[in-house]
Scaffold this motif. Structure first.
Motif, PDB file in Angstrom:
ATOM      1  N   GLY A 158     -26.546 -19.829  12.744  1.00  0.00           N
ATOM      2  CA  GLY A 158     -27.798 -19.592  12.030  1.00  0.00           C
ATOM      3  C   GLY A 158     -27.784 -18.403  11.092  1.00  0.00           C
ATOM      4  N   ALA A 159     -26.638 -17.730  10.930  1.00  0.00           N
ATOM      5  CA  ALA A 159     -26.575 -16.570  10.027  1.00  0.00           C
ATOM      6  C   ALA A 159     -26.720 -17.032   8.585  1.00  0.00           C
ATOM      7  N   ASP A 160     -27.420 -16.215   7.782  1.00  0.00           N
ATOM      8  CA  ASP A 160     -27.550 -16.557   6.367  1.00  0.00           C
ATOM      9  C   ASP A 160     -26.245 -16.196   5.640  1.00  0.00           C
ATOM     10  N   ASP A 161     -26.148 -16.585   4.366  1.00  0.00           N
ATOM     11  CA  ASP A 161     -24.909 -16.379   3.608  1.00  0.00           C
ATOM     12  C   ASP A 161     -24.515 -14.906   3.536  1.00  0.00           C
ATOM     13  N   ARG A 162     -25.506 -14.029   3.363  1.00  0.00           N
ATOM     14  CA  ARG A 162     -25.224 -12.594   3.257  1.00  0.00           C
ATOM     15  C   ARG A 162     -24.590 -12.056   4.547  1.00  0.00           C
ATOM     16  N   LYS A 163     -25.210 -12.365   5.674  1.00  0.00           N
ATOM     17  CA  LYS A 163     -24.703 -11.903   6.965  1.00  0.00           C
ATOM     18  C   LYS A 163     -23.311 -12.488   7.238  1.00  0.00           C
ATOM     19  N   PHE A 164     -23.158 -13.770   6.941  1.00  0.00           N
ATOM     20  CA  PHE A 164     -21.879 -14.433   7.173  1.00  0.00           C
ATOM     21  C   PHE A 164     -20.785 -13.771   6.337  1.00  0.00           C
ATOM     22  N   GLU A 217     -27.960  -3.100   8.861  1.00  0.00           N
ATOM     23  CA  GLU A 217     -27.382  -2.887   7.532  1.00  0.00           C
ATOM     24  C   GLU A 217     -26.637  -1.557   7.471  1.00  0.00           C
TER      25      GLU A 217
END
Length: 203
Positions: A9-15, A148
């Motif tokens: 479920g991680a978004d592209d930024r986190k991934f 972050e």
């Protein structure tokens, strides 16, 4: 597949951040092994020992803690509260804080000092130390106020990325209104109390 399992479920930024962090870590291993340096391997072994302890609800092997972040009010309060809560357990764990923002660390704000006093915490004896590799090496674990900040610090100091964590289950940020300082300090206190409970958990 392993990243998808680790970060469902991680978004592209986190991934992308986690992928970049892992690749840097593995490339550091490669370069150091070419130079005959195994220090990062030892760090990884230690991290895996801590990770296994966490999954078995055993106390972490941490003898010192550093709080890091771009907001001097938050990191100072975290260090002072952690010192207080660990002393309440009977044996204080050495701790300090370091400012990761630009330039020299500013003074703690009067609003944070007042909020801390309401909990019986004196911030006057806590000073943010300058951030450097030697300081990171001197502490067993580094806790940032937000995920972050933890990611940024790990990116800047990839050698120590396995020691860097976000302090709480959710980000701890500066209050948006003057009335929010008490709630902010309560959030910090809850996070450091949970951390000290984990570190002093009985085996």
């Amino acid at each position: 597949g392993s990243f998808l399992r680790a970060f469902p479920g991680a978004d592209d930024r986190k991934f992308a951040e986690e992928l970049r962090k892992t690749l840097r870590h593995e490339l550091t291993h490669h370069v150091e092994s070419l130079a005959g340096d195994r220090s990062l391997e030892y760090e990884d072994d230690r991290f895996m020992g801590d990770y296994e302890a966490m999954t078995k609800n055993e106390p972490l092997d941490v003898d010192s803690v550093l709080f890091a972040g771009r907001d001097v009010d938050l990191i100072t309060a975290a260090a002072a509260l952690f010192d207080l809560r660990s002393r309440e357990k009977g044996d204080a764990i050495p701790c300090a804080c370091t400012y990761t923002g630009e330039g020299e660390a500013p003074e703690v704000s009067p609003k944070m000092k007042k909020a801390a006093e309401s909990l019986g915490v004196d911030l006057s004896g806590v000073k943010a130390l300058p951030l450097n590799e030697q300081l990171l090496y001197s502490y067993d674990a580094v806790f940032c106020m937000t995920e972050e900040e933890a990611d940024d610090l790990a990116d800047d100091h990839p050698r120590w990325d396995m020691r860097i964590f976000a302090l709480g289950d959710r980000d701890i940020e500066r209050p948006k209104t003057p009335l929010g300082w008490g709630g902010c300090l309560k959030s910090i206190d809850e996070a450091v109390t949970q951390l000290s409970d984990e570190l002093f958990a009985e085996e």
